[in-house]
Design an enzyme around this catalytic site. Structure first.
Site, PDB file in Angstrom:
ATOM      1  N   SER A  91      64.194  45.962  70.749  1.00 35.26           N
ATOM      2  CA  SER A  91      64.606  44.628  71.224  1.00 35.26           C
ATOM      3  C   SER A  91      64.556  43.542  70.163  1.00 35.26           C
ATOM      4  O   SER A  91      65.012  42.427  70.422  1.00 35.26           O
ATOM      5  CB  SER A  91      63.732  44.193  72.400  1.00 35.26           C
ATOM      6  OG  SER A  91      64.288  44.705  73.571  1.00 35.26           O
TER       7      SER A  91
ATOM      8  N   LYS B 235      67.767  41.999  69.487  1.00 37.70           N
ATOM      9  CA  LYS B 235      68.316  40.963  70.380  1.00 37.70           C
ATOM     10  C   LYS B 235      68.353  39.606  69.668  1.00 37.70           C
ATOM     11  O   LYS B 235      69.177  38.753  69.984  1.00 37.70           O
ATOM     12  CB  LYS B 235      67.507  40.895  71.687  1.00 37.70           C
ATOM     13  CG  LYS B 235      67.646  42.181  72.544  1.00 37.70           C
ATOM     14  CD  LYS B 235      66.750  42.173  73.764  1.00 37.70           C
ATOM     15  CE  LYS B 235      67.052  43.241  74.787  1.00 37.70           C
ATOM     16  NZ  LYS B 235      66.569  44.574  74.585  1.00 37.70           N
TER      17      LYS B 235
ATOM     18  N   TYR C  28      75.242  47.966  72.681  1.00 36.59           N
ATOM     19  CA  TYR C  28      73.858  47.593  73.000  1.00 36.59           C
ATOM     20  C   TYR C  28      72.870  48.648  72.481  1.00 36.59           C
ATOM     21  O   TYR C  28      71.888  48.338  71.802  1.00 36.59           O
ATOM     22  CB  TYR C  28      73.709  47.384  74.520  1.00 36.59           C
ATOM     23  CG  TYR C  28      72.271  47.210  74.935  1.00 36.59           C
ATOM     24  CD1 TYR C  28      71.611  46.003  74.717  1.00 36.59           C
ATOM     25  CD2 TYR C  28      71.551  48.273  75.491  1.00 36.59           C
ATOM     26  CE1 TYR C  28      70.271  45.854  75.046  1.00 36.59           C
ATOM     27  CE2 TYR C  28      70.214  48.135  75.822  1.00 36.59           C
ATOM     28  CZ  TYR C  28      69.577  46.923  75.601  1.00 36.59           C
ATOM     29  OH  TYR C  28      68.248  46.775  75.911  1.00 36.59           O
TER      30      TYR C  28
ATOM     31  N   TYR D 150      58.977  39.142  76.836  1.00 41.45           N
ATOM     32  CA  TYR D 150      59.219  39.490  78.235  1.00 41.45           C
ATOM     33  C   TYR D 150      58.296  38.670  79.149  1.00 41.45           C
ATOM     34  O   TYR D 150      58.140  37.481  78.940  1.00 41.45           O
ATOM     35  CB  TYR D 150      59.028  41.005  78.482  1.00 41.45           C
ATOM     36  CG  TYR D 150      59.531  41.871  77.360  1.00 41.45           C
ATOM     37  CD1 TYR D 150      60.884  41.872  77.030  1.00 41.45           C
ATOM     38  CD2 TYR D 150      58.666  42.655  76.615  1.00 41.45           C
ATOM     39  CE1 TYR D 150      61.360  42.666  76.000  1.00 41.45           C
ATOM     40  CE2 TYR D 150      59.131  43.453  75.589  1.00 41.45           C
ATOM     41  CZ  TYR D 150      60.478  43.448  75.284  1.00 41.45           C
ATOM     42  OH  TYR D 150      60.929  44.221  74.270  1.00 41.45           O
TER      43      TYR D 150
ATOM     44  N   VAL E  63      60.115  47.606  71.961  1.00 46.93           N
ATOM     45  CA  VAL E  63      59.291  48.716  72.441  1.00 46.93           C
ATOM     46  C   VAL E  63      59.072  49.797  71.371  1.00 46.93           C
ATOM     47  O   VAL E  63      58.304  50.727  71.581  1.00 46.93           O
ATOM     48  CB  VAL E  63      59.827  49.359  73.750  1.00 46.93           C
ATOM     49  CG1 VAL E  63      59.768  48.395  74.917  1.00 46.93           C
ATOM     50  CG2 VAL E  63      61.222  49.932  73.566  1.00 46.93           C
TER      51      VAL E  63
HETATM   52  N1  GLU Z   1      66.393  50.040  74.056  1.00 44.18           N
HETATM   53  C1  GLU Z   1      65.388  49.513  74.930  1.00 44.18           C
HETATM   54  C2  GLU Z   1      65.920  49.416  76.326  1.00 44.18           C
HETATM   55  O1  GLU Z   1      67.087  49.129  76.480  1.00 44.18           O
HETATM   56  C3  GLU Z   1      64.943  48.174  74.423  1.00 44.18           C
HETATM   57  C4  GLU Z   1      63.732  47.667  75.124  1.00 44.18           C
HETATM   58  C5  GLU Z   1      62.848  46.778  74.319  1.00 44.18           C
HETATM   59  O2  GLU Z   1      62.605  46.960  73.125  1.00 44.18           O
HETATM   60  O3  GLU Z   1      62.341  45.858  74.944  1.00 44.18           O
HETATM   61  O4  GLU Z   1      65.228  49.599  77.278  1.00 44.18           O
END
Ligand code: GLU
Length: 310
Positions: free
Chosen positions: A68, A71, A194, A246, A264
């Protein structure tokens, strides 16, 4: 402590020692098979200053899945390209829900709370495809290489394929958003982009370099390249502070007090505006999906140096 008098070598050494008792706490992400197989007992931390100084501890050359953290790249990228009002497509508020939660999406008509949860990053991927039309991933990757001044960045194809066939919750989100008209391109194209972005691999040193422009009003202080305006960089940092962890974003801000984004894969990237970028890697996660030792290390860093933004 004055920031010029800080012995950063010593601070990193102390942190490495003080996180040791926590190295066996938490669990690696298990819902993505290749992540479940990583050595859980790793630690790396890097600091990159605007003036070019850098400090590293532990496995700072070891590549890991940025997940993430990507992002931030995709959101910064769409900010640079998109002239319209992002808020028709994306919110800017903390979600108070896990990164992969579906519950708010239906209540809120398929508009994700922010770009740093999965649903939000999926909308950003859709916007990037609408802009570029073809080879979108290559263009975003090229930009990441340029920002970080490194050609040595790529994605892990095995991990990408694995997420693509097992990302059921992400597919539920994209379908829900498509039903509300908030996804304009094909689900397959959007999810490919994504998942590819999530499976980019970098080490702590590269992540620091690549994020440094956010500590310097949108301009890479080393290459002098301008990536965002000062006000766009302010916005990315503000979102990292309020939404970067989060449903533990408030807790992270309370403990650490700087803008940061976790993934993650066990990485966390953080910014001290006007001074430096930092990155920590340790793959065991706490209950909210953020690196347990990484969070601890950053908390120790701002406590020892007094370098929070507050
Ligand atoms: N590729 C992970 C997912 O889509 C990313 C989640 C993350 O790092 O928060 O669930």
């Amino acid at each position: 402590m004055k920031k010029n008098n800080i012995d950063y070598e010593k601070v990193l050494k102390e942190i490495e020692k003080e996180v040791l008792p926590f190295m066996c706490d938490g669990e690696v992400a298990s819902y993505i098979a290749p992540l479940a197989g990583v050595n859980p007992n790793q630690f790396a931390m890097s600091l990159q200053f605007l003036d070019g100084r850098e400090y590293h501890k532990g496995a700072s050359q070891k590549k890991f899945s940025i997940q993430s953290i990507s992002k931030v790249f995709s959101f910064a990228h769409i900010m640079k390209l998109y002239k319209g009002d992002l808020q028709n497509r994306l919110g800017l508020e903390p979600s108070g829900n896990p990164f992969n939660s579906l519950v708010l999406l239906e209540y809120e008509n398929g508009v994700p709370r922010n770009p740093f949860i999965n649903a939000g990053a999926i909308v950003v991927a859709d916007m990037l495809i609408s802009y570029y039309k073809n080879n979108t991933f290559d263009k975003v990757l090229e930009h990441i290489r340029l920002v970080g001044d490194t050609l040595n960045v790529d994605f892990d194809n095995g991990l990408y394929q694995c997420e693509k066939i097992s990302g059921y919750r992400n597919y539920s989100m994209v379908n829900m958003m498509k039903s509300f008209g908030n996804i304009k391109n094909s689900i397959d194209d959007v999810m490919s982009l994504y998942f590819k972005l999530c499976s980019i691999e970098m080490n702590t040193k590269e992540l620091c370099r690549t994020m440094l422009f956010l500590a310097n009003h949108g301009v890479n202080p080393i290459t002098k390249d301008v990536f965002l305006t000062s006000s766009q960089a302010k916005r990315v940092n503000a979102l990292m502070l309020t939404c970067g962890h989060y449903d533990a974003s408030g807790d992270f801000a309370y403990r650490v007090g700087i803008p940061a984004k976790s993934g993650v894969g066990g990485g966390i990237v953080a910014i001290i505006p006007g001074l430096m970028s930092l990155c920590v890697y340790s793959p065991r996660l706490n209950k909210k999906g953020n690196s347990l030792v990484g969070t601890k290390a950053l908390e120790l860093f701002t406590t020892k140096t007094g370098l929070s933004i507050f």
